[in-house]
Design a protein around this motif. Structure first.
Motif, PDB file in Angstrom:
ATOM      1  N   GLY A 307    -119.894 -99.087 -61.273  1.00 22.70           N
ATOM      2  CA  GLY A 307    -120.306 -98.033 -60.354  1.00 22.70           C
ATOM      3  C   GLY A 307    -119.158 -97.435 -59.572  1.00 22.70           C
ATOM      4  N   GLY A 308    -117.925 -97.898 -59.841  1.00 22.41           N
ATOM      5  CA  GLY A 308    -116.762 -97.337 -59.175  1.00 22.41           C
ATOM      6  C   GLY A 308    -116.394 -98.019 -57.873  1.00 22.41           C
ATOM      7  N   ARG A 309    -117.120 -99.062 -57.460  1.00 21.93           N
ATOM      8  CA  ARG A 309    -116.820 -99.747 -56.210  1.00 21.93           C
ATOM      9  C   ARG A 309    -115.648-100.705 -56.409  1.00 21.93           C
ATOM     10  N   GLN A 310    -114.737-100.727 -55.445  1.00 20.45           N
ATOM     11  CA  GLN A 310    -113.583-101.611 -55.509  1.00 20.45           C
ATOM     12  C   GLN A 310    -113.897-102.929 -54.816  1.00 20.45           C
ATOM     13  N   ARG A 311    -113.587-104.049 -55.466  1.00 17.01           N
ATOM     14  CA  ARG A 311    -113.767-105.354 -54.875  1.00 17.01           C
ATOM     15  C   ARG A 311    -112.474-106.146 -54.987  1.00 17.01           C
ATOM     16  N   GLN A 312    -112.410-107.277 -54.338  1.00 19.08           N
ATOM     17  CA  GLN A 312    -111.222-108.110 -54.360  1.00 19.08           C
ATOM     18  C   GLN A 312    -111.156-108.904 -55.673  1.00 19.08           C
ATOM     19  N   VAL A 313    -109.938-109.038 -56.197  1.00 15.01           N
ATOM     20  CA  VAL A 313    -109.711-109.825 -57.408  1.00 15.01           C
ATOM     21  C   VAL A 313    -108.653-110.880 -57.111  1.00 15.01           C
ATOM     22  N   LEU A 314    -108.989-112.128 -57.381  1.00 11.58           N
ATOM     23  CA  LEU A 314    -108.037-113.223 -57.247  1.00 11.58           C
ATOM     24  C   LEU A 314    -107.612-113.655 -58.642  1.00 11.58           C
ATOM     25  N   LEU A 315    -106.330-113.504 -58.961  1.00  4.23           N
ATOM     26  CA  LEU A 315    -105.766-114.002 -60.218  1.00  4.23           C
ATOM     27  C   LEU A 315    -105.141-115.358 -59.912  1.00  4.23           C
ATOM     28  N   ARG A 316    -105.746-116.398 -60.420  1.00  2.00           N
ATOM     29  CA  ARG A 316    -105.339-117.762 -60.081  1.00  2.00           C
ATOM     30  C   ARG A 316    -104.683-118.426 -61.290  1.00  2.00           C
ATOM     31  N   GLY A 317    -103.715-119.308 -61.014  1.00  2.21           N
ATOM     32  CA  GLY A 317    -103.060-120.032 -62.102  1.00  2.21           C
ATOM     33  C   GLY A 317    -102.176-119.134 -62.950  1.00  2.21           C
ATOM     34  N   VAL A 318    -101.557-118.150 -62.334  1.00  2.56           N
ATOM     35  CA  VAL A 318    -100.719-117.185 -63.066  1.00  2.56           C
ATOM     36  C   VAL A 318     -99.378-117.839 -63.410  1.00  2.56           C
ATOM     37  N   SER A 319     -99.004-117.796 -64.684  1.00  2.00           N
ATOM     38  CA  SER A 319     -97.739-118.391 -65.124  1.00  2.00           C
ATOM     39  C   SER A 319     -96.566-117.530 -64.658  1.00  2.00           C
ATOM     40  N   PRO A 320     -95.355-118.115 -64.621  1.00  2.62           N
ATOM     41  CA  PRO A 320     -94.184-117.313 -64.244  1.00  2.62           C
ATOM     42  C   PRO A 320     -94.007-116.085 -65.128  1.00  2.62           C
ATOM     43  N   ARG A 321     -94.297-116.207 -66.425  1.00  2.70           N
ATOM     44  CA  ARG A 321     -94.145-115.046 -67.318  1.00  2.70           C
ATOM     45  C   ARG A 321     -95.130-113.941 -66.949  1.00  2.70           C
ATOM     46  N   LEU A 322     -96.395-114.316 -66.697  1.00  2.60           N
ATOM     47  CA  LEU A 322     -97.377-113.302 -66.316  1.00  2.60           C
ATOM     48  C   LEU A 322     -97.063-112.719 -64.939  1.00  2.60           C
ATOM     49  N   ALA A 323     -96.554-113.559 -64.034  1.00  2.00           N
ATOM     50  CA  ALA A 323     -96.167-113.051 -62.717  1.00  2.00           C
ATOM     51  C   ALA A 323     -95.053-112.023 -62.842  1.00  2.00           C
ATOM     52  N   GLY A 324     -94.100-112.268 -63.748  1.00  5.19           N
ATOM     53  CA  GLY A 324     -93.038-111.297 -63.986  1.00  5.19           C
ATOM     54  C   GLY A 324     -93.582-109.996 -64.550  1.00  5.19           C
ATOM     55  N   MET A 325     -94.547-110.073 -65.466  1.00  2.00           N
ATOM     56  CA  MET A 325     -95.154-108.873 -66.024  1.00  2.00           C
ATOM     57  C   MET A 325     -95.890-108.079 -64.944  1.00  2.00           C
ATOM     58  N   LEU A 326     -96.572-108.787 -64.047  1.00  2.00           N
ATOM     59  CA  LEU A 326     -97.282-108.106 -62.961  1.00  2.00           C
ATOM     60  C   LEU A 326     -96.314-107.358 -62.057  1.00  2.00           C
ATOM     61  N   ARG A 327     -95.155-107.971 -61.788  1.00  2.00           N
ATOM     62  CA  ARG A 327     -94.154-107.309 -60.949  1.00  2.00           C
ATOM     63  C   ARG A 327     -93.529-106.124 -61.683  1.00  2.00           C
ATOM     64  N   ASP A 328     -93.153-106.327 -62.941  1.00  2.40           N
ATOM     65  CA  ASP A 328     -92.456-105.276 -63.681  1.00  2.40           C
ATOM     66  C   ASP A 328     -93.323-104.038 -63.896  1.00  2.40           C
ATOM     67  N   THR A 329     -94.622-104.259 -64.053  1.00  2.00           N
ATOM     68  CA  THR A 329     -95.535-103.133 -64.300  1.00  2.00           C
ATOM     69  C   THR A 329     -96.100-102.541 -63.019  1.00  2.00           C
ATOM     70  N   GLY A 330     -95.863-103.184 -61.904  1.00  2.00           N
ATOM     71  CA  GLY A 330     -96.424-102.714 -60.635  1.00  2.00           C
ATOM     72  C   GLY A 330     -97.879-103.093 -60.427  1.00  2.00           C
ATOM     73  N   LEU A 331     -98.435-103.862 -61.355  1.00  2.00           N
ATOM     74  CA  LEU A 331     -99.845-104.221 -61.231  1.00  2.00           C
ATOM     75  C   LEU A 331    -100.097-105.169 -60.062  1.00  2.00           C
ATOM     76  N   GLU A 332     -99.070-105.888 -59.629  1.00  2.00           N
ATOM     77  CA  GLU A 332     -99.258-106.788 -58.496  1.00  2.00           C
ATOM     78  C   GLU A 332     -99.564-106.025 -57.211  1.00  2.00           C
ATOM     79  N   ARG A 333     -99.277-104.715 -57.193  1.00  2.00           N
ATOM     80  CA  ARG A 333     -99.540-103.903 -56.013  1.00  2.00           C
ATOM     81  C   ARG A 333    -100.873-103.160 -56.115  1.00  2.00           C
ATOM     82  N   ALA A 334    -101.664-103.446 -57.149  1.00  2.00           N
ATOM     83  CA  ALA A 334    -102.957-102.781 -57.302  1.00  2.00           C
ATOM     84  C   ALA A 334    -103.854-103.138 -56.116  1.00  2.00           C
ATOM     85  N   PRO A 335    -104.709-102.201 -55.685  1.00  2.00           N
ATOM     86  CA  PRO A 335    -105.568-102.456 -54.519  1.00  2.00           C
ATOM     87  C   PRO A 335    -106.460-103.680 -54.719  1.00  2.00           C
TER      88      PRO A 335
END
Length: 344
Positions: A307-335
């Motif tokens: 329906g287009g509503r924004q809610r909170q998302v918790l990404l838990r147990g993120v590996s260092p490689r996935l954390a790097g991908m989140l930073r490099d793509t800017g996805l870690e700053r998603a609302p």
């Protein structure tokens, strides 16, 4: 964490199993127990439920239906045949309620050999009645020392009587002693059940329920050691490449396997199972073995409902490689996105 995806799926339990459910959330408990009871009804088993409260005709709360808006992943559950309804099973005698006090009285206050004799009698009765096996499950019937009872029932003994006296003095000493004796009897019973079930694999299975918040880490580890495995809710999806198991408190999914082009359509179906009414959803990522940028983006965008509503998302147990991908793509700053990395 309320549930990590570890343990054996309840739907895979077999006759001869003695497993435990150390639950932390009411929805987790309900999902496992409903599957346990429904699975037993579908398999032609008799179900015996041992409750702490004295009631033989009132369905336990954990087996009652709730409004769909309150049920995690309600849309993922197909309609159930009437034959698998716990309420109807109670009326027909396929589901039988016993009380902890009743069991204690029949076993001399939880004597291990007497308890095994009672279980053997229940198995024999179920088979004589034409059932293919017996499923037992029970709420924690005995007090651990120092662990408060619900609704002010501290110091309750297996027979259902409380220790006399106030919070101090002889009354407190009696309550502590009663609790210690109850714990020792409980330990002896669990060990005896484990021995018999390992040796004979009877036409029965037992699922013991424990509320984690009422046990410290040492006692919880001891409890689990008496069971072959911990049980968990059944997977919502598993095609050999991507597996999704439910999480509880907050609701969400434990994802394992691949989040890439090979599982793109499956990932979309899985993410659609997230409960739409939840303001916070959790994605456990520690089991992810391969992930591309698009798979990660879709996980992050699980925070936006259809329906287009924004809610909170918790990404838990993120590996260092996935954390790097989140930073490099800017996805870690998603609302609304919070990231918890794996401990190094």
């Amino acid at each position: 964490m309320a549930f990590s995806g570890a343990g054996e799926a309840v739907g895979r339990m077999e006759l001869g199993d003695h497993l435990c459910l150390p639950y932390a959330h009411a929805d987790e408990r309900r999902a496992v127990l409903l599957a346990y009871v429904r699975g037993g009804l579908a398999a032609g088993h008799k179900i015996v439920y041992v409750a702490e409260r004295d009631s033989h005709d009132v369905l336990p709360d954990c087996l009652r239906p709730v409004p769909a808006r309150l049920e995690p992943f309600a849309d993922a559950e197909p309609p159930r045949p009437a034959a698998l309804d716990p309420g109807r099973a109670l009326e027909s005698g396929r589901l039988v309620l016993r009380t902890a006090a009743e069991i204690a009285g029949a076993t001399g206050g939880y004597d291990p050999d007497e308890l095994m004799g009672l279980i053997a009698t229940e198995i024999e009765l179920a088979l004589v009645q034409g059932y293919r096996g017996l499923r037992l499950t029970g709420e924690r019937p005995l007090a651990w020392p120092g662990v408060p009872e619900p609704d002010g029932a501290a110091g309750a003994t297996p027979g259902g009587t409380g220790a006399a006296g106030g919070a101090g003095g002889a009354g407190a000493d009696a309550a502590a002693l009663a609790g210690q004796e109850a714990a020792e009897r409980f330990a002896a019973c669990e060990r005896r059940i484990a021995e018999v079930f390992r040796a004979t694999r009877p036409q029965a299975m037992i699922l013991c329920q424990f509320e984690r918040c009422r046990l410290d880490a040492v006692r919880l580890e001891e409890l689990e050691s008496w069971h072959r495995a911990r049980v968990r809710a059944d997977d919502l999806y598993d095609d050999g490449r991507l597996r999704a198991a439910p999480l509880f408190g907050p609701p969400g999914l434990a994802l394992s396997g691949r989040l890439d082009a090979a599982t793109r359509a499956a990932l979309d179906r899985v993410l659609a199972l997230l409960p739409p009414g939840a303001g916070l959803v959790c994605l456990e990522m520690s089991g992810v073995t391969a992930c591309d940028e698009e798979g990660l983006r879709r996980a992050v965008e699980a925070g936006r409902t259809s329906g287009g509503r924004q809610r909170q998302v918790l990404l838990r147990g993120v590996s260092p490689r996935l954390a790097g991908m989140l930073r490099d793509t800017g996805l870690e700053r998603a609302p609304g996105v919070t990231i918890e990395e794996l401990a190094r």
